[in-house]
Design a protein around this motif. Structure first.
Motif, mmCIF file in Angstrom:
data_model
loop_
_atom_site.group_PDB
_atom_site.id
_atom_site.type_symbol
_atom_site.label_atom_id
_atom_site.label_comp_id
_atom_site.label_asym_id
_atom_site.label_seq_id
_atom_site.Cartn_x
_atom_site.Cartn_y
_atom_site.Cartn_z
ATOM 1 N N TYR A 156 -7.973 21.968 0.309
ATOM 2 C CA TYR A 156 -8.464 20.460 0.519
ATOM 3 C C TYR A 156 -9.878 20.123 0.030
ATOM 4 C CZ TYR A 156 -4.166 20.664 3.164
ATOM 5 O OH TYR A 156 -2.741 20.910 3.539
ATOM 6 N N VAL A 157 -10.716 21.246 0.220
ATOM 7 C CA VAL A 157 -12.268 20.800 -0.130
ATOM 8 C C VAL A 157 -12.064 20.563 -1.587
ATOM 9 C CG1 VAL A 157 -14.428 22.091 -0.391
ATOM 10 C CG2 VAL A 157 -13.058 21.977 1.848
ATOM 11 N N PHE A 181 -8.405 15.652 4.904
ATOM 12 C CA PHE A 181 -7.291 14.860 5.374
ATOM 13 C C PHE A 181 -5.887 15.708 5.393
ATOM 14 C CE2 PHE A 181 -10.308 11.785 4.045
ATOM 15 C CZ PHE A 181 -10.259 11.033 5.075
ATOM 16 N N VAL A 182 -5.249 16.074 6.312
ATOM 17 C CA VAL A 182 -4.267 17.205 6.479
ATOM 18 C C VAL A 182 -2.908 16.512 7.212
ATOM 19 C CG1 VAL A 182 -3.607 19.531 7.013
ATOM 20 C CG2 VAL A 182 -6.071 18.863 6.497
ATOM 21 N N GLN A 183 -2.007 17.016 6.623
ATOM 22 C CA GLN A 183 -0.627 16.506 7.258
ATOM 23 C C GLN A 183 -0.198 17.537 8.415
ATOM 24 O OE1 GLN A 183 2.255 14.852 4.351
ATOM 25 N NE2 GLN A 183 0.953 15.214 2.891
ATOM 26 N N GLY A 184 1.069 17.251 9.101
ATOM 27 C CA GLY A 184 1.394 18.443 10.033
ATOM 28 C C GLY A 184 0.675 18.223 11.415
ATOM 29 N N ILE A 230 0.765 -1.098 0.000
ATOM 30 C CA ILE A 230 -0.092 0.058 -0.012
ATOM 31 C C ILE A 230 0.855 1.200 -0.071
ATOM 32 C CG2 ILE A 230 -0.181 0.036 2.534
ATOM 33 C CD1 ILE A 230 -2.999 1.145 0.128
ATOM 34 N N ILE A 231 2.123 1.058 0.421
ATOM 35 C CA ILE A 231 3.111 2.429 0.526
ATOM 36 C C ILE A 231 3.349 2.440 -0.735
ATOM 37 C CG2 ILE A 231 3.249 2.255 3.198
ATOM 38 C CD1 ILE A 231 6.156 1.111 2.287
ATOM 39 N N GLU A 232 3.438 1.731 -1.782
ATOM 40 C CA GLU A 232 3.831 1.843 -3.009
ATOM 41 C C GLU A 232 2.837 2.287 -4.117
ATOM 42 O OE1 GLU A 232 7.344 -1.682 -3.658
ATOM 43 O OE2 GLU A 232 5.540 -2.412 -3.096
ATOM 44 N N ILE A 233 1.614 2.179 -3.766
ATOM 45 C CA ILE A 233 0.558 2.287 -4.909
ATOM 46 C C ILE A 233 0.421 3.880 -4.781
ATOM 47 C CG2 ILE A 233 -1.734 2.098 -5.029
ATOM 48 C CD1 ILE A 233 -1.647 -0.751 -3.945
ATOM 49 N N SER A 234 0.102 4.486 -6.110
ATOM 50 C CA SER A 234 -0.189 5.650 -6.284
ATOM 51 C C SER A 234 -1.478 6.254 -5.693
ATOM 52 C CB SER A 234 -0.248 5.989 -7.777
ATOM 53 O OG SER A 234 -0.692 7.352 -8.155
ATOM 54 N N HIS A 235 -1.601 7.256 -5.155
ATOM 55 C CA HIS A 235 -2.547 8.018 -4.653
ATOM 56 C C HIS A 235 -3.499 8.518 -5.462
ATOM 57 C CE1 HIS A 235 -0.053 11.462 -5.802
ATOM 58 N NE2 HIS A 235 -1.252 12.413 -5.467
ATOM 59 N N ARG A 236 -3.162 8.289 -6.795
ATOM 60 C CA ARG A 236 -4.169 8.854 -7.863
ATOM 61 C C ARG A 236 -4.557 7.369 -8.584
ATOM 62 N NH1 ARG A 236 -5.207 13.779 -6.952
ATOM 63 N NH2 ARG A 236 -3.070 15.268 -7.052
ATOM 64 N N SER A 237 -4.204 6.351 -7.862
ATOM 65 C CA SER A 237 -5.073 5.060 -8.537
ATOM 66 C C SER A 237 -6.213 4.757 -7.991
ATOM 67 C CB SER A 237 -3.974 4.000 -8.107
ATOM 68 O OG SER A 237 -3.961 3.698 -6.523
ATOM 69 N N ASN A 238 -6.812 4.069 -8.801
ATOM 70 C CA ASN A 238 -8.433 3.611 -8.082
ATOM 71 C C ASN A 238 -8.355 2.808 -6.865
ATOM 72 O OD1 ASN A 238 -9.602 4.534 -10.529
ATOM 73 N ND2 ASN A 238 -9.530 2.392 -11.499
ATOM 74 N N SER A 256 -8.836 16.597 -0.639
ATOM 75 C CA SER A 256 -7.579 16.307 0.246
ATOM 76 C C SER A 256 -6.471 15.722 -0.692
ATOM 77 C CB SER A 256 -7.841 15.623 1.508
ATOM 78 O OG SER A 256 -8.963 16.137 1.958
ATOM 79 N N MET A 257 -6.304 15.839 -2.162
ATOM 80 C CA MET A 257 -5.381 15.301 -2.764
ATOM 81 C C MET A 257 -4.670 16.497 -3.857
ATOM 82 S SD MET A 257 -6.063 11.363 -3.466
ATOM 83 C CE MET A 257 -7.437 11.355 -4.532
ATOM 84 N N TYR A 258 -4.575 17.662 -3.077
ATOM 85 C CA TYR A 258 -3.970 18.577 -3.880
ATOM 86 C C TYR A 258 -2.429 18.216 -4.209
ATOM 87 C CZ TYR A 258 -1.710 23.073 -5.111
ATOM 88 O OH TYR A 258 -0.977 24.060 -5.589
ATOM 89 N N ASN A 259 -1.737 17.585 -2.936
ATOM 90 C CA ASN A 259 -0.529 17.052 -3.118
ATOM 91 C C ASN A 259 -0.799 15.441 -2.615
ATOM 92 O OD1 ASN A 259 -0.806 17.477 -0.390
ATOM 93 N ND2 ASN A 259 1.441 17.817 -0.118
ATOM 94 N N THR A 260 0.463 14.859 -2.476
ATOM 95 C CA THR A 260 0.366 13.351 -2.034
ATOM 96 C C THR A 260 -0.124 13.319 -0.549
ATOM 97 O OG1 THR A 260 2.017 12.954 -3.743
ATOM 98 C CG2 THR A 260 1.552 11.137 -1.987
ATOM 99 N N PRO A 261 -1.056 12.762 -0.300
ATOM 100 C CA PRO A 261 -1.529 12.569 1.120
ATOM 101 C C PRO A 261 -0.779 11.461 1.901
ATOM 102 C CG PRO A 261 -3.237 11.596 -0.283
ATOM 103 C CD PRO A 261 -2.199 11.998 -1.293
ATOM 104 N N PRO A 262 -0.960 11.690 3.135
ATOM 105 C CA PRO A 262 -0.243 10.447 3.834
ATOM 106 C C PRO A 262 -1.066 9.080 3.871
ATOM 107 C CG PRO A 262 -1.469 11.618 5.497
ATOM 108 C CD PRO A 262 -1.639 12.605 4.071
ATOM 109 N N THR A 263 -0.673 8.474 2.595
ATOM 110 C CA THR A 263 -1.428 7.461 2.192
ATOM 111 C C THR A 263 -1.434 6.177 3.161
ATOM 112 O OG1 THR A 263 0.428 6.612 1.120
ATOM 113 C CG2 THR A 263 -1.203 7.929 -0.277
ATOM 114 N N PHE A 264 -0.263 5.932 3.529
ATOM 115 C CA PHE A 264 -0.254 4.549 4.566
ATOM 116 C C PHE A 264 -1.164 4.902 5.981
ATOM 117 C CE2 PHE A 264 1.955 2.103 7.886
ATOM 118 C CZ PHE A 264 1.674 0.942 7.506
ATOM 119 N N ASN A 265 -1.034 6.188 6.415
ATOM 120 C CA ASN A 265 -1.822 6.628 7.504
ATOM 121 C C ASN A 265 -3.401 6.367 7.394
ATOM 122 O OD1 ASN A 265 0.956 8.010 7.360
ATOM 123 N ND2 ASN A 265 0.286 8.505 9.214
ATOM 124 N N ILE A 266 -3.946 7.001 6.168
ATOM 125 C CA ILE A 266 -5.032 7.020 5.659
ATOM 126 C C ILE A 266 -5.756 5.611 5.885
ATOM 127 C CG2 ILE A 266 -6.882 7.710 3.930
ATOM 128 C CD1 ILE A 266 -5.114 10.115 3.526
#
Length: 360
Positions: free
Chosen positions: A225-226, A71-74, A36-44, A230-240
């Motif tokens: 983000y709205v 979904f926000v980082q920081g 999951i940490i390798e899969i694109s955040h733009r993928s289905n 929440s995908m303007y940039n790469t979100p924290p995919t593994f955390n989500i």
């Protein structure tokens, strides 16, 4: 392998079934041959995770349709800045209820962007507040649960037409709240949601994109983000992904209503012992006792150190209190099993008995 009891205030313990599923799927998510940490955040694959995670959170917290989930980082600390930057729209003034260390940090950030009115509360007690007459401020801010001090709001104050903002980092999903009482809810993930690095922001849609007093950086603007889900940039995919598994676990358990009953039972086990003990005690006002974070002390700093050392050796980890107040603290987040609390209370009884015998 024997699992230890992790009483850390955060990052905190996660449900064992979640960790086991992460382990099982780590090398090949849904048979893809990719982690999951390798899969694109733009993928289905990941877009489906995002959608399911948001829907699960909406269902568990009964979030109305006119609220956006971001979904926000920081971490929650970034929200100390993002809240005033986005919500200071008319008066450039805010109202903060200071109930502890994290509220103080939020106040310090808000003061960089506008005028801040502060209501200070005692460290061990949060009085019932009348805030509905407050006016000429853009929002009111509270911290629903104070991780360090071990206090919580017994009831949520009514702020009338002024939006109420809540830092729920250490008790989100642990008890039921009426989301419609709030304009914004934010929470760092590392207590009841998942790993550190993700922050959930629930914001009423009429509060998005209204700032005209400050020029906002793109990544600090809720509207970004709205509009981008929440995908303007790469979100924290593994955390989500882990958040989704935690929410599924919570739903299967019976949801927030059921976990609140369990949390009250866990907290009562420890509080009842503290109230009866002649060695251990809690300073927190009974009405404001947190279900999640329980600070306690013995009658001397030497006994505190001895207790922490012996408890760690016995498999009870991270019971040392925050450096600002000392003593001990047991964090009983959702994933802490009731057996862990029972075992801790049993160990404390044995420690007290030994301490009493040594003084005979």
């Amino acid at each position: 392998m024997t699992r230890s009891f992790n009483f850390s205030a955060g990052p905190s313990t996660l449900p064992l079934p979640v960790l086991e599923k992460v382990q099982k799927e780590f090398l090949s998510f849904q048979g893809t041959g990719m982690s999951i940490i390798e899969i694109s955040h733009r993928s289905n694959y990941f877009e489906e995770i995002m959608e399911q995670t948001e829907q699960l959170l909406r269902e568990l917290m009964n979030i109305p349709n006119n609220y956006k989930v971001l979904f926000v980082q920081g971490g929650a600390s970034l929200q100390f800045s993002m809240v005033p930057m986005n919500l200071l729209t008319s008066y450039n003034t805010s109202y903060y209820v200071n109930t502890g260390s994290w509220a103080k940090k939020a106040i310090a950030e808000a003061e960089k962007y506008g005028e801040v009115h502060v209501q200070n509360c005692p460290i061990h007690h949060i009085p019932k507040l009348s805030l509905d007459s407050i006016s000429l401020v853009d929002y009111v801010h509270i911290t629903t649960n104070n991780t360090i001090e071990g206090t919580k709001f017994a009831s949520i104050p009514n702020t009338g037409n002024v939006p109420l903002v809540a830092d729920m980092s250490s008790n989100i999903l642990s008890e039921e709240y009426d989301v419609e009482k709030f304009g914004v809810i934010y929470a760092g993930a590392q207590k009841n949601i998942g790993p550190a690095g993700l922050c959930i922001v629930i914001v009423r849609e009429d509060l998005v994109g209204q700032n005209t007093l400050h020029t906002l950086p793109t990544m600090l603007n809720y509207e970004t983000y709205v509009k981008s889900n929440s995908m303007y940039n790469t979100p924290p995919t593994f955390n989500i992904y882990i958040m989704k598994l935690v929410l599924e676990w919570l739903k299967q358990l019976g949801g927030v209503q059921q976990i609140e009953k369990i949390n009250k039972e866990k907290a009562a086990l420890l509080y009842n012992f503290l109230d009866e003990s002649t060695l251990f005690y809690s300073n927190v006002h009974i009405e404001n006792r947190s279900l999640m974070n329980i600070p306690f002390n013995t009658t001397s700093s030497q006994l505190n150190e001895q207790f922490i050392s012996e408890a760690t050796s016995a498999g009870f980890y991270f019971l040392k209190g925050h450096r600002s107040i000392g003593g001990m603290r047991a964090s009983l987040y959702n994933a802490m099993p009731i057996d862990g609390v029972k075992a801790l209370v049993s160990f404390m009884k044995q420690f007290e008995m030994k301490a009493r015998m040594s003084n005979v």
